[in-house]
Design an enzyme around this catalytic site. Structure first.
Site, PDB file in Angstrom:
ATOM      1  N   ASP A 152       5.735  11.248  10.185  1.00 11.76           N
ATOM      2  CA  ASP A 152       4.370  11.548   9.974  1.00 11.76           C
ATOM      3  C   ASP A 152       3.580  10.005  10.140  1.00 11.76           C
ATOM      4  O   ASP A 152       4.208   9.117   9.963  1.00 11.76           O
ATOM      5  CB  ASP A 152       4.056  12.029   8.670  1.00 11.76           C
ATOM      6  CG  ASP A 152       4.320  13.516   8.478  1.00 11.76           C
ATOM      7  OD1 ASP A 152       4.987  14.207   9.538  1.00 11.76           O
ATOM      8  OD2 ASP A 152       3.724  14.181   7.502  1.00 11.76           O
ATOM      9  N   HIS A 190       8.255   8.894   7.319  1.00  9.31           N
ATOM     10  CA  HIS A 190       7.036   8.441   7.919  1.00  9.31           C
ATOM     11  C   HIS A 190       7.475   7.208   8.785  1.00  9.31           C
ATOM     12  O   HIS A 190       8.114   6.195   8.417  1.00  9.31           O
ATOM     13  CB  HIS A 190       6.093   7.812   6.765  1.00  9.31           C
ATOM     14  CG  HIS A 190       5.581   8.956   5.955  1.00  9.31           C
ATOM     15  ND1 HIS A 190       6.152   9.789   5.133  1.00  9.31           N
ATOM     16  CD2 HIS A 190       4.431   9.655   6.098  1.00  9.31           C
ATOM     17  CE1 HIS A 190       5.579  10.451   4.399  1.00  9.31           C
ATOM     18  NE2 HIS A 190       4.471  10.659   4.970  1.00  9.31           N
TER      19      HIS A 190
END
Length: 251
Positions: free
Chosen positions: A46, A195
């Site tokens: 992300d 991430h």
């Protein structure tokens, strides 16, 4: 062989089972909490684009990843056009993570539409494709969010089964332990939250963990693959990619 109607009925029935990897709403939008296929792990990343996406790809050791992109979070998406096109060309799946990473449950319906439309427009300019896969920031959603996503044609909302907590300040060792537990659980499927904006994820956690997942027997695949027949092409084709001009800006 099962008929298509029987298969659809089975999928729908799964939404009634506690802990099921999928919840299907009447409008057809699905909330996905885990992969379906045994022996597969989907590592998802992300908050990009940023500086480390290609390092992530290199660390996947031939596997495929899923990148849920923002429009204007760490950097402006229009400043990473070549990077995004390279990820797509390399066979990784790209989805929407909103424009500016807000908690959508705190926004009005119009504001949610704006967050989605702006990043969709960026995808269309850069790739000629509209994303159909979505991850809500913070994993936070409610009925209003799901209704807006359905109105806009999204097919699936992805949460996760495992969280490395790399963006929450977890140590490298903690994140590695999460992936070690996944490796130890072979062949059960997993959908892992990472991430791409966290430098140690690509430089330490993945290099120290991917080989363990692969040695255990896992395939590292994108989310549309790990759903098997329930997956679909994660985009809507709009047209040819555009050419950057003065409108390709976040400001």
């Amino acid at each position: 062989m099962f008929s298509k109607s029987a298969i659809l009925a089975l999928i729908a029935s799964l939404s009634l089972i506690k802990g099921s990897p999928v919840t299907t709403r009447q409008n057809g939008l699905q909330v996905i909490n885990n992969c379906y296929n045994q022996g597969q792990v989907a590592l998802t990343f992300d908050d990009g684009p940023y500086n480390y996406e290609q390092d992530v790809v290199n660390a996947l050791n031939g596997g495929k990843g899923t990148f849920f992109l923002n429009g204007n979070n760490y950097v402006c998406i229009y400043d990473r056009v070549d990077q995004i096109r390279a990820l797509h060309d390399q066979g990784h799946t790209l989805g929407s993570h909103t424009w500016s990473h807000p908690d959508l449950t705190k926004l009005s319906e119009d504001q949610i539409h704006q967050e989605l439309e702006k990043v969709e427009n960026a995808f269309i300019k850069i790739l000629g494709l509209k994303p159909l896969y979505f991850r809500p920031p913070y994993g936070s959603y409610n009925d209003q969010v799901l209704n807006v996503l359905a109105q806009r044609g999204y097919k699936k909302v992805f949460i996760w089964s495992d969280d490395t907590q790399d963006a929450s300040g977890a140590t490298v060792q903690f994140s590695e332990n999460v992936l070690q537990q996944v490796a130890n659980d072979y062949p059960n499927p997993h959908l892992v939250l990472d991430h791409s904006v966290i430098q140690t994820t690509s430089s330490e956690v993945l290099p120290n963990s991917v080989w363990k997942l692969q040695q255990a027997g896992y395939q590292l695949v994108a989310v549309d693959t790990c759903l098997g027949d329930a997956g679909e092409w994660p985009y809507e084709y709009i047209g040819e990619p555009g050419t950057p001009d003065g409108s390709w800006t976040c400001y």
